[in-house]
Write a protein that holds these residues in place. Structure first.
Motif, PDB file in Angstrom:
ATOM      1  N   GLY A   6      -4.335  -0.123  -1.913  1.00  0.00           N
ATOM      2  CA  GLY A   6      -3.683  -1.093  -1.039  1.00  0.00           C
ATOM      3  C   GLY A   6      -4.052  -2.498  -1.477  1.00  0.00           C
ATOM      4  O   GLY A   6      -5.219  -2.753  -1.821  1.00  0.00           O
ATOM      5  N   LYS A  51       0.267   0.214  -3.217  1.00  0.00           N
ATOM      6  CA  LYS A  51       0.988  -0.357  -2.083  1.00  0.00           C
ATOM      7  C   LYS A  51       0.655  -1.837  -1.981  1.00  0.00           C
ATOM      8  O   LYS A  51      -0.505  -2.206  -1.810  1.00  0.00           O
ATOM      9  N   ALA A 141      -3.377   0.589   2.521  1.00  0.00           N
ATOM     10  CA  ALA A 141      -3.500   1.838   1.765  1.00  0.00           C
ATOM     11  C   ALA A 141      -3.391   3.053   2.691  1.00  0.00           C
ATOM     12  O   ALA A 141      -2.733   4.036   2.364  1.00  0.00           O
TER      13      ALA A 141
END
Length: 157
Positions: A6, A51, A141
């Motif tokens: 993330g 992400k 994440a």
């Protein structure tokens, strides 16, 4: 096993979290070069799902009660700078061949910026130090979802 990374973009250093099977493995605060080096190292041994918070999904800044026009202009400038930094990061990740999933900014109970470190640790099981940016990256994440449930995948190919 797949790792989920993330990223909470910022102007100088990004919040970064590495999650494996729903458990936070590591939190970082990294510039573009260090982030790409980390991802390259991780990709040698793992499949990655990256992400990146889609900063463009934030609503426009409007005048808020109790804040001056100058304060609001400063907020707008800061958001614009982060949007530019996120776009540069996205381009750099794509240039080296990474696929990036753009996810909606988290709101409410899932926003890492909402939590101080002790509450974040209780919620996630993390035991180390953290800051607001890498806490948000961890939540991205763990919980980040593409807009409308459709993957907003961006590749450099």
């Amino acid at each position: 096993m797949m790792l989920v990374v993330g990223i909470d973009p910022d102007t100088k250093k990004h919040g970064v979290a590495v999650v494996k099977a729903g458990i936070i493995q590591q939190l970082y605060t990294l510039g573009n070069k260090s982030l790409i080096e980390l991802l390259t190292d991780l990709a040698r041994q793992h499949q990655l799902r990256i992400k990146l918070e889609d900063i463009n999904a934030f609503k426009p800044v409007i005048q808020r009660a109790g804040q001056s026009r100058n304060q609001m202009m400063k907020i707008a400038q800061n958001i614009g700078a982060v949007k530019y930094a996120a776009e540069l990061l996205l381009q750099e990740l794509a240039a080296v061949g990474f696929t990036v999933e753009m996810v909606l900014p988290l709101q409410g109970a899932r926003s890492g910026k909402r939590y101080k470190s002790d509450a974040f640790n209780r919620l996630t099981g993390w035991h180390g130090k953290s800051n607001a940016d890498n806490r948000d990256a961890a939540m991205i994440a763990l919980y980040g979802q593409p807009k409308g449930g459709v993957s907003g995948i961006f590749t450099g190919n």
